[in-house]
Design a protein around this motif. Structure first.
Motif, PDB file in Angstrom:
ATOM      1  N   TYR A 196     -32.081  27.087 -23.841  1.00 14.73           N
ATOM      2  CA  TYR A 196     -31.038  26.856 -24.841  1.00 14.73           C
ATOM      3  C   TYR A 196     -30.085  28.040 -24.867  1.00 14.73           C
ATOM      4  CZ  TYR A 196     -28.743  25.666 -29.232  1.00 14.73           C
ATOM      5  OH  TYR A 196     -27.809  25.340 -30.181  1.00 14.73           O
ATOM      6  N   ASP A 197     -28.799  27.751 -24.707  1.00 17.52           N
ATOM      7  CA  ASP A 197     -27.753  28.765 -24.800  1.00 17.52           C
ATOM      8  C   ASP A 197     -27.017  28.580 -26.121  1.00 17.52           C
ATOM      9  OD1 ASP A 197     -24.748  29.619 -24.370  1.00 17.52           O
ATOM     10  OD2 ASP A 197     -25.904  30.712 -22.869  1.00 17.52           O
ATOM     11  N   LEU A 198     -26.869  29.671 -26.867  1.00 17.47           N
ATOM     12  CA  LEU A 198     -26.284  29.600 -28.208  1.00 17.47           C
ATOM     13  C   LEU A 198     -24.884  28.999 -28.186  1.00 17.47           C
ATOM     14  CD1 LEU A 198     -26.896  30.361 -31.155  1.00 17.47           C
ATOM     15  CD2 LEU A 198     -25.797  32.567 -30.739  1.00 17.47           C
ATOM     16  N   TYR A 199     -24.130  29.250 -27.113  1.00 21.95           N
ATOM     17  CA  TYR A 199     -22.742  28.785 -27.047  1.00 21.95           C
ATOM     18  C   TYR A 199     -22.587  27.503 -26.222  1.00 21.95           C
ATOM     19  CZ  TYR A 199     -22.090  33.532 -28.714  1.00 21.95           C
ATOM     20  OH  TYR A 199     -22.177  34.687 -29.449  1.00 21.95           O
ATOM     21  N   LYS A 200     -23.437  27.331 -25.216  1.00 23.01           N
ATOM     22  CA  LYS A 200     -23.271  26.196 -24.304  1.00 23.01           C
ATOM     23  C   LYS A 200     -24.277  25.077 -24.542  1.00 23.01           C
ATOM     24  CE  LYS A 200     -21.466  29.355 -20.798  1.00 23.01           C
ATOM     25  NZ  LYS A 200     -21.714  30.050 -19.534  1.00 23.01           N
ATOM     26  N   GLY A 201     -25.220  25.282 -25.457  1.00 23.61           N
ATOM     27  CA  GLY A 201     -26.212  24.247 -25.728  1.00 23.61           C
ATOM     28  C   GLY A 201     -27.334  24.253 -24.705  1.00 23.61           C
ATOM     29  N   LYS A 255     -25.045  21.364 -17.293  1.00 23.07           N
ATOM     30  CA  LYS A 255     -24.742  21.537 -18.712  1.00 23.07           C
ATOM     31  C   LYS A 255     -24.151  20.223 -19.197  1.00 23.07           C
ATOM     32  CE  LYS A 255     -23.756  26.484 -18.405  1.00 23.07           C
ATOM     33  NZ  LYS A 255     -22.699  27.519 -18.457  1.00 23.07           N
ATOM     34  N   ARG A 259     -26.896  18.989 -27.436  1.00 25.24           N
ATOM     35  CA  ARG A 259     -27.150  20.310 -28.014  1.00 25.24           C
ATOM     36  C   ARG A 259     -28.476  20.366 -28.774  1.00 25.24           C
ATOM     37  NH1 ARG A 259     -23.014  23.746 -27.526  1.00 25.24           N
ATOM     38  NH2 ARG A 259     -23.976  25.168 -29.027  1.00 25.24           N
TER      39      ARG A 259
END
Length: 571
Positions: A196-201, A255, A259
Motif C-alpha cells: 500500500y502506497d499512501l499516495y498511489k494506493g 497501479k 485504494r
C-alpha cells in the motif's frame, strides 16, 4: 524484447547462505545499479531487514545482460517466511539453489529444494563462500550430490568477491527455460505480492502468463470479482519504473484505481474485463496456515481504528498474516492475529510500532488447541533436523524432553537428518535456540504441519494480586504443568515492576495453587525528615506506612507492561 530472451528465476537457500550478497553482485555485474549507489543488501528495503541482517520480504528486480532480460526474485531464508518463497516460486521458471561452503546443506536448503521440485522448476546448484578459509567445498559437493544433483553441474562461486558469478549468469541463460505464453492471447496474470502506497494506493506485483496489459485497460480480478482501471504498469529496476506495457513472460507491477487494501488477494488472477467470462483462474496457489496466535491490543482505546487500518495495509504486503476482532475486560478491543512463527510475530510487532507509530500490548503466543467432547487436540508437525553426526545424542535428548516421537534418521555425507513427530507448541517458542545451544550452533530445523492429535492437557491459570490474569493463562501438558507454572511465576517476579504494596503471584491448576512468588513493596524512607527526638515518632510513622500499604494491597491494581508477554518467552 522477444520472450525467448527472458529468464525468470529465484535464489533460494538456508538463512545466511548469501542470497542477498549474490543479488548485490548480480546488480553490480549487470550494471542495474551504479557501483557508487550500491550498498550491502541493496534489495532489502525494510529498515528491519538491514538491522537484523535477514531478508523478510521477497524482492523482485529486472536486469539486462548480453541481450537477455533477467527477472530475479530474492527470497527470505528463515522458516517463518517460507510462504514468501512459495509465492515467488509460482512466478518463475528456474531456481538457483545456494549452499554455504562452510556449513553445507541445512534444513531450509532441503525444504526450499522440495518446494522448487514440487513446482517443477529447473535448478542450478551453487556452492557459495568458496573464498573463506573455513570453506569445505568437497563436503558441500558431496552433500548436494546426495540430494540428486550431478557433481559436474554444481557451480562454485564467491558472491562477496564476484568470483565465477559470470559463469552463473551464463548457466542461467543456458539452463533455465524462457517463459511460455503468447502476447496474442487474452490477458492472464498472477498477483504474487502487493503493498500500500499512501499516495498511489494499492500497488500489485504480477507475473503475466498470457497477453498484455497497458495503462487505461479495464481489468477484472477473478477471485475478488472486482473491476478496476489500470493507471500505470512498469518493472522493478529495482525501483518502480513505469513502462508502456507488460507482456506475456514478464514480471512487473500494476497501479489501479483500487485504494481499499481488503480488495486485493494474493494469488488472484487478473484478466481484461471483456475477456473475464472465458478465462479460468490460475491454479495451485494455497492460502498459508497460521501456526502461532497472539492478541494485539492498542495501549489506548482511541488507537483501535488506527491499528485496524495498519493491519489491513500490512496484510496486503504479508498475506500470511491473519486477524479477527477480539475484546478483553482488561485490555479492551484488539485483534487476534495468526502468524507463521514467533519470529514472524516479533517482526510484525516491530513493523506496526515503527511504520504506524502504535503503542501495543501483545499477549502470550499460543497454538490453536481444539476441544471436542471434553478432550483436547493439539496441532502436530513433522520436524526435520539437520546436524553433524557427533551432536546426535544431545539432539535426541532435547527432542524427547519436548515430547518428540522419533520417526527416522538418514545420513547426508558427514551429517544426519533426523525426523520427529512433535507438538507444535513445543517448538514455536524457544526450541530453535535450545537446538543451537546443544549443537554448538551447527544444527538447523524445518517443520511442516501434519494434523491434530489427542493430548493430555490442562488449563494453567496465572493469578496476579488476587486477580486472574487472563492473557497469561495457557493450556499446557498435564505432566509439565508444575514445571511450567513455577518457571512462569519466577520469571514474572523478575519482570513485573515493584509497587508500593506487596504483589502475590500464583499459578493454579484445577483450583489448586502449584507455584507462588511474592514481589516485595517499594519502601519510602518516611523517617528521613526526622532529626533525633523520641523513637516513638519514628515508630508511629512506620506503623502508618504499614497500614497504608495494607490498604493499597486490597485496593491496588497491577498494570502489566506492554512488552512483558514477549519477554516471558526468553528463558
Amino acid at each position: 524484447m522477444k520472450r525467448e530472451q527472458i529468464r525468470n528465476f529465484v535464489i533460494i537457500s538456508h538463512v545466511d547462505h548469501g542470497k542477498s550478497t549474490l543479488a548485490d553482485r548480480l546488480l553490480e555485474i549487470t550494471k542495474t545499479v551504479d557501483k557508487n549507489r550500491l550498498k550491502p543488501q541493496y534489495l532489502d528495503m525494510l529498515e528491519l531487514e538491514r538491522e537484523r541482517g535477514v531478508t523478510i520480504k521477497m524482492a523482485p528486480v529486472r536486469m539486462f545482460w548480453k541481450s537477455f532480460i533477467f527477472n530475479l526474485i530474492d527470497t527470505p531464508g528463515h522458516a517463518d517466511f517460507a510462504y514468501e518463497v512459495s509465492r515467488a516460486l509460482k512466478a518463475v521458471e528456474g531456481a538457483v539453489l545456494l549452499v554455504d561452503a562452510t556449513t553445507g546443506v541445512q534444513a531450509q536448503t532441503i525444504a526450499h529444494l522440495n518446494l522448487a521440485r514440487k513446482t517443477c522448476l529447473s535448478l542450478i546448484p551453487v556452492i557459495n563462500k568458496i573464498d573463506l578459509p573455513l570453506a569445505n567445498i568437497e563436503r558441500a559437493t558431496k552433500e548436494i550430490s546426495e540430494l540428486g544433483f550431478d557433481p559436474k553441474e554444481i557451480l562454485q562461486i564467491s558472491a562477496k568477491t564476484g568470483q565465477n558469478v559470470n559463469h552463473l549468469l551464463e548457466a542461467i541463460i543456458s539452463h533455465f527455460p524462457s517463459p511460455l505464453g503468447s502476447i496474442n492471447q487474452p490477458l492472464k496474470a498472477l498477483v504474487f505480492d502487493s503493498f500500500y502506497d499512501l499516495y498511489k494506493g494499492v500497488v500489485t506485483y504480477v507475473r503475466v502468463y498470457e497477453g498484455k496489459v497497458r495503462p487505461n485497460d479495464q481489468i477484472k480480478l477473478l477471485s475478488a470479482g472486482l473491476e478496476a482501471k489500470v493507471l500505470e504498469v512498469g518493472h522493478f529496476q529495482p525501483e518502480l519504473t513505469p513502462s508502456f506495457e507488460l507482456v506475456a513472460g514478464e514480471i512487473g507491477y500494476l497501479k489501479t484505481d483500487l485504494r481499499d487494501p481488503q480488495k486485493i488477494r494474493i494469488g488472484d488472477t487478473i484478466t481484461l474485463f471483456n475477456c473475464s467470462d472465458t478465462i479460468s483462474p490460475i491454479p495451485g496457489y494455497q492460502e498459508p496456515k497460521p501456526m502461532v496466535f497472539a492478541t494485539i491490543y492498542p495501549l489506548t482505546g482511541k488507537d483501535f481504528g488506527k491499528l485496524k487500518n495498519a493491519l489491513l495495509q500490512l496484510k496486503l504486503n504479508d498475506a500470511s498474516l491473519t486477524f479477527a476482532p477480539e475484546s478483553s475486560p482488561v485490555f479492551g478491543s484488539g485483534f487476534k492475529c495468526g502468524f507463521l512463527g514467533v519470529f514472524h510475530l516479533e517482526i510484525t510487532k516491530e513493523r506496526l510500532e515503527r511504520d504506524y507509530q502504535l503503542n501495543l500490548v501483545i499477549t502470550q503466543p499460543t497454538v490453536d488447541i481444539k476441544m471436542l467432547d471434553n478432550v483436547y487436540y493439539e496441532p502436530y508437525v513433522r520436524l526435520e533436523i539437520v546436524s553433524p553426526l557427533h551432536h546426535l545424542g544431545k539432539i535426541m535428548d532435547l527432542a524427547k524432553q519436548h515430547r518428540g516421537e522419533f520417526e527416522s534418521m538418514k545420513y547426508l555425507n558427514q551429517q544426519i537428518i533426523l525426523t520427529y513427530r512433535i507438538p507444535l507448541s513445543e517448538i514455536v517458542i524457544d526450541f530453535y535456540e535450545q537446538l543451537k545451544s546443544v549443537s554448538s550452533g551447527y544444527a538447523s530445523m524445518d517443520y511442516q504441519f501434519i494434523g491434530y492429535q489427542k493430548a493430555n492437557l490442562t488449563p494453567l491459570e496465572i493469578i496476579v494480586a488476587g486477580e486472574k490474569a487472563e492473557p497469561l493463562c495457557q493450556i499446557v501438558p498435564k505432566d509439565k504443568a508444575l514445571e511450567i507454572g513455577r518457571r512462569l511465576i519466577k520469571k514474572l517476579a523478575q519482570l513485573l515492576p515493584r509497587q508500593l504494596f506487596e504483589i502475590n503471584l500464583q499459578a493454579a491448576v484445577g483450583g489448586k495453587i502449584i507455584a507462588r512468588e511474592n514481589i516485595p513493596p517499594l519502601r519510602k524512607n518516611v523517617t528521613a525528615p526526622l532529626y533525633g527526638g523520641d523513637v516513638t515518632r519514628k515508630k508511629k510513622l512506620l506503623e502508618k506506612q504499614k497500614l497504608g500499604k495494607k490498604k493499597l494491597k486490597k485496593l491496588g491494581r497491577v498494570e502489566i507492561p506492554n512488552d512483558l508477554f514477549l519477554q516471558l518467552l526468553k528463558r
